[in-house]
Design a protein around this motif. Structure first.
Motif, PDB file in Angstrom:
ATOM      1  N   ASP A 200       0.862  -1.176   0.000  1.00  0.00           N
ATOM      2  CA  ASP A 200       0.000   0.000   0.000  1.00  0.00           C
ATOM      3  C   ASP A 200       0.901   1.230   0.000  1.00  0.00           C
ATOM      4  N   THR A 201       1.206   1.729  -1.177  1.00  0.00           N
ATOM      5  CA  THR A 201       2.174   2.821  -1.309  1.00  0.00           C
ATOM      6  C   THR A 201       1.607   4.175  -0.886  1.00  0.00           C
ATOM      7  N   GLU A 202       0.317   4.210  -0.556  1.00  0.00           N
ATOM      8  CA  GLU A 202      -0.265   5.426   0.013  1.00  0.00           C
ATOM      9  C   GLU A 202      -0.068   5.471   1.531  1.00  0.00           C
ATOM     10  N   ASN A 203       0.406   4.374   2.094  1.00  0.00           N
ATOM     11  CA  ASN A 203       0.594   4.279   3.543  1.00  0.00           C
ATOM     12  C   ASN A 203       1.958   3.677   3.848  1.00  0.00           C
ATOM     13  N   ILE A 204       2.984   4.520   3.732  1.00  0.00           N
ATOM     14  CA  ILE A 204       4.357   4.118   4.021  1.00  0.00           C
ATOM     15  C   ILE A 204       4.865   4.936   5.199  1.00  0.00           C
ATOM     16  N   GLY A 205       5.307   4.245   6.240  1.00  0.00           N
ATOM     17  CA  GLY A 205       5.927   4.912   7.378  1.00  0.00           C
ATOM     18  C   GLY A 205       7.412   4.621   7.417  1.00  0.00           C
ATOM     19  N   ILE A 206       8.145   5.412   8.187  1.00  0.00           N
ATOM     20  CA  ILE A 206       9.582   5.211   8.322  1.00  0.00           C
ATOM     21  C   ILE A 206       9.962   5.291   9.789  1.00  0.00           C
ATOM     22  N   VAL A 207      10.842   4.373  10.203  1.00  0.00           N
ATOM     23  CA  VAL A 207      11.271   4.241  11.589  1.00  0.00           C
ATOM     24  C   VAL A 207      12.791   4.204  11.621  1.00  0.00           C
ATOM     25  N   GLY A 208      13.391   4.938  12.571  1.00  0.00           N
ATOM     26  CA  GLY A 208      14.842   4.885  12.714  1.00  0.00           C
ATOM     27  C   GLY A 208      15.260   5.131  14.148  1.00  0.00           C
ATOM     28  N   PHE A 209      16.330   4.471  14.565  1.00  0.00           N
ATOM     29  CA  PHE A 209      16.868   4.611  15.912  1.00  0.00           C
ATOM     30  C   PHE A 209      18.320   5.093  15.857  1.00  0.00           C
ATOM     31  N   SER A 210      18.678   6.001  16.771  1.00  0.00           N
ATOM     32  CA  SER A 210      20.053   6.471  16.921  1.00  0.00           C
ATOM     33  C   SER A 210      20.539   7.082  15.597  1.00  0.00           C
ATOM     34  N   GLN A 211      21.656   6.597  15.050  1.00  0.00           N
ATOM     35  CA  GLN A 211      22.080   7.081  13.732  1.00  0.00           C
ATOM     36  C   GLN A 211      20.942   6.897  12.725  1.00  0.00           C
ATOM     37  N   GLY A 212      20.206   5.800  12.859  1.00  0.00           N
ATOM     38  CA  GLY A 212      19.089   5.545  11.962  1.00  0.00           C
ATOM     39  C   GLY A 212      17.956   6.549  12.107  1.00  0.00           C
ATOM     40  N   GLY A 213      17.850   7.169  13.292  1.00  0.00           N
ATOM     41  CA  GLY A 213      16.876   8.244  13.456  1.00  0.00           C
ATOM     42  C   GLY A 213      17.247   9.445  12.612  1.00  0.00           C
TER      43      GLY A 213
ATOM     44  N   THR B 195       4.296   9.060   7.497  1.00  0.00           N
ATOM     45  CA  THR B 195       4.571   9.351   8.905  1.00  0.00           C
ATOM     46  C   THR B 195       5.981   8.906   9.248  1.00  0.00           C
ATOM     47  N   VAL B 196       6.526   9.455  10.349  1.00  0.00           N
ATOM     48  CA  VAL B 196       7.881   9.127  10.780  1.00  0.00           C
ATOM     49  C   VAL B 196       7.917   8.939  12.292  1.00  0.00           C
ATOM     50  N   PHE B 197       8.707   7.964  12.715  1.00  0.00           N
ATOM     51  CA  PHE B 197       8.998   7.735  14.132  1.00  0.00           C
ATOM     52  C   PHE B 197      10.500   7.644  14.288  1.00  0.00           C
ATOM     53  N   THR B 198      11.037   8.323  15.309  1.00  0.00           N
ATOM     54  CA  THR B 198      12.458   8.164  15.622  1.00  0.00           C
ATOM     55  C   THR B 198      12.634   7.855  17.094  1.00  0.00           C
ATOM     56  N   GLY B 199      13.551   6.941  17.382  1.00  0.00           N
ATOM     57  CA  GLY B 199      13.931   6.615  18.749  1.00  0.00           C
ATOM     58  C   GLY B 199      15.346   7.073  18.999  1.00  0.00           C
ATOM     59  N   SER B 200      15.521   8.007  19.916  1.00  0.00           N
ATOM     60  CA  SER B 200      16.848   8.527  20.262  1.00  0.00           C
ATOM     61  C   SER B 200      17.646   8.905  19.022  1.00  0.00           C
ATOM     62  N   ALA B 201      17.015   9.647  18.118  1.00  0.00           N
ATOM     63  CA  ALA B 201      17.710  10.102  16.912  1.00  0.00           C
ATOM     64  C   ALA B 201      18.890  10.991  17.292  1.00  0.00           C
ATOM     65  N   ALA B 202      20.029  10.756  16.668  1.00  0.00           N
ATOM     66  CA  ALA B 202      21.198  11.602  16.919  1.00  0.00           C
ATOM     67  C   ALA B 202      20.816  13.068  16.724  1.00  0.00           C
TER      68      ALA B 202
ATOM     69  N   PRO C 299       3.075  13.605  10.053  1.00  0.00           N
ATOM     70  CA  PRO C 299       3.003  13.310  11.480  1.00  0.00           C
ATOM     71  C   PRO C 299       4.289  12.655  11.992  1.00  0.00           C
ATOM     72  N   TYR C 300       4.770  13.163  13.131  1.00  0.00           N
ATOM     73  CA  TYR C 300       6.084  12.760  13.639  1.00  0.00           C
ATOM     74  C   TYR C 300       5.990  12.480  15.136  1.00  0.00           C
ATOM     75  N   PHE C 301       6.421  11.291  15.523  1.00  0.00           N
ATOM     76  CA  PHE C 301       6.511  10.873  16.921  1.00  0.00           C
ATOM     77  C   PHE C 301       7.978  10.664  17.244  1.00  0.00           C
ATOM     78  N   MET C 302       8.529  11.467  18.142  1.00  0.00           N
ATOM     79  CA  MET C 302       9.948  11.387  18.516  1.00  0.00           C
ATOM     80  C   MET C 302      10.083  11.005  19.977  1.00  0.00           C
ATOM     81  N   VAL C 303      10.984  10.058  20.268  1.00  0.00           N
ATOM     82  CA  VAL C 303      11.206   9.640  21.649  1.00  0.00           C
ATOM     83  C   VAL C 303      12.700   9.518  21.918  1.00  0.00           C
ATOM     84  N   ALA C 304      13.041   9.516  23.203  1.00  0.00           N
ATOM     85  CA  ALA C 304      14.407   9.282  23.651  1.00  0.00           C
ATOM     86  C   ALA C 304      14.326   8.774  25.086  1.00  0.00           C
ATOM     87  N   GLY C 305      15.470   8.411  25.648  1.00  0.00           N
ATOM     88  CA  GLY C 305      15.523   7.957  27.025  1.00  0.00           C
ATOM     89  C   GLY C 305      15.984   9.069  27.952  1.00  0.00           C
TER      90      GLY C 305
END
Length: 299
Positions: free
Chosen positions: A138-151, A169-176, A196-202
């Motif tokens: 479903d190319t109308e619904n593509i999300g992207i997720v990355g952590f650390s360097q990947g964020g 949409t995008v989600f990052t976990g502890s993006a540099a 829409p963007y959801f960003m988290v870290a510790g």
């Protein structure tokens, strides 16, 4: 701290997950716990070799029922943390796919520029006619997720490449954070995020050393001040949420964010109304969950 030491630190935090790693997670918040576990879909796997040396292979985890169904499935593109190609955390991909997503990764251990992610996205958008998944994404619904360097790589993929407009949409976990990412060559411009963007870290010191000026010295991988700065740099017209996992160190964030990362993607890519209640309104579960703090959102 010298940048080579910082890179060495991030590289040292390589993910290696047990098959049922998620069973160790606990939460008194019912939706966080629910979405941290397996979903209802049986999962299958395939991969395809890539001519690009760093990508090596494009790897797909997907609902097995797809093989005998005409349904299209939303896609989640994953950008690896430093030194953590997809083979290092296969159970994580499988768990996420069990919620009804086609989850796609590769073997690039240094994905911070977003280049290999952009190339992989081009491949997904133009699968060969004889590919098993051709016509099933479903190319109308593509999300992207990355952590650390990947964020940082996920944000670069969204903001620095023409095909970044394909992401919903995008989600990052502890993006540099920008100071660190810029010095490492992982440039991104968070002000260009229009989805829409959801960003988290510790809250632990590996993410936040508590330095006075995060633009003058290394402040951890993703200090609170940088989350606030990134959040404020994004237009208020864009749905955005930021939060920190209480007591979590940098290396904990892949597993610690599973529940709410999954809920976010279910809401954004599958229009799941229950998952949306994690984030929407004054009674949003994330606001009343002791696992999370420093929450700010605009919906």
């Amino acid at each position: 701290m010298h940048l080579s030491i910082i890179k060495g630190f991030i590289d040292a935090k390589k993910s290696s997950f047990e098959e049922d790693y998620y069973k160790d997670f606990s939460s008194s918040a019912p939706l966080e716990w629910k979405y941290s576990q397996l979903g209802e879909y049986e999962v299958s796997y395939l991969d395809n070799p890539s001519d690009h040396e760093a990508i090596e292979k494009v790897r797909f985890w997907y609902p097995t029922e797809l093989e005998n169904s005409d349904e299209n499935y939303p896609v989640i593109v994953v950008v690896n943390a430093s030194g953590a190609p997809a083979f290092k955390y296969e159970p994580w991909f499988k768990r996420l796919a069990s919620w009804g997503f086609i989850v796609v990764g590769n073997e690039d251990p240094q994905a911070g520029t977003g280049e290999t992610t952009s190339l992989m996205l081009d491949y997904l958008l133009n699968l060969p006619q004889d590919h098993q998944l051709n016509g099933r994404l479903d190319t109308e619904n593509i999300g992207i997720v990355g952590f650390s360097q990947g964020g940082a790589g996920a944000l670069a993929a969204v903001t620095m490449y023409d095909n970044g407009t394909a992401y919903k949409t995008v989600f990052t976990g502890s993006a540099a954070y920008p100071f660190l990412a810029g010095n490492m060559g992982w440039k991104y411009d968070v002000s260009k995020v229009k989805i829409p963007y959801f960003m988290v870290a510790g809250t632990g010191q590996t993410d936040d050393k508590g330095v006075a000026d995060i633009t003058k010295e290394y402040a951890g991988v993703a200090p609170l001040a940088s989350l606030i700065e990134n959040y404020e740099a994004i237009s208020d017209d864009v749905l955005k949420v930021r939060a920190r996992a209480t007591g979590a160190e940098h290396e904990d964030m892949l597993a610690r964010s599973d529940g709410y990362m999954t809920a976010w993607m279910l809401w954004q890519l599958r229009s799941d109304e229950e998952a949306a209640t994690v984030f929407i309104g004054e009674d949003a579960e994330i606001l009343h969950n002791n696992n999370w703090q420093d929450v700010e959102k605009n919906k």
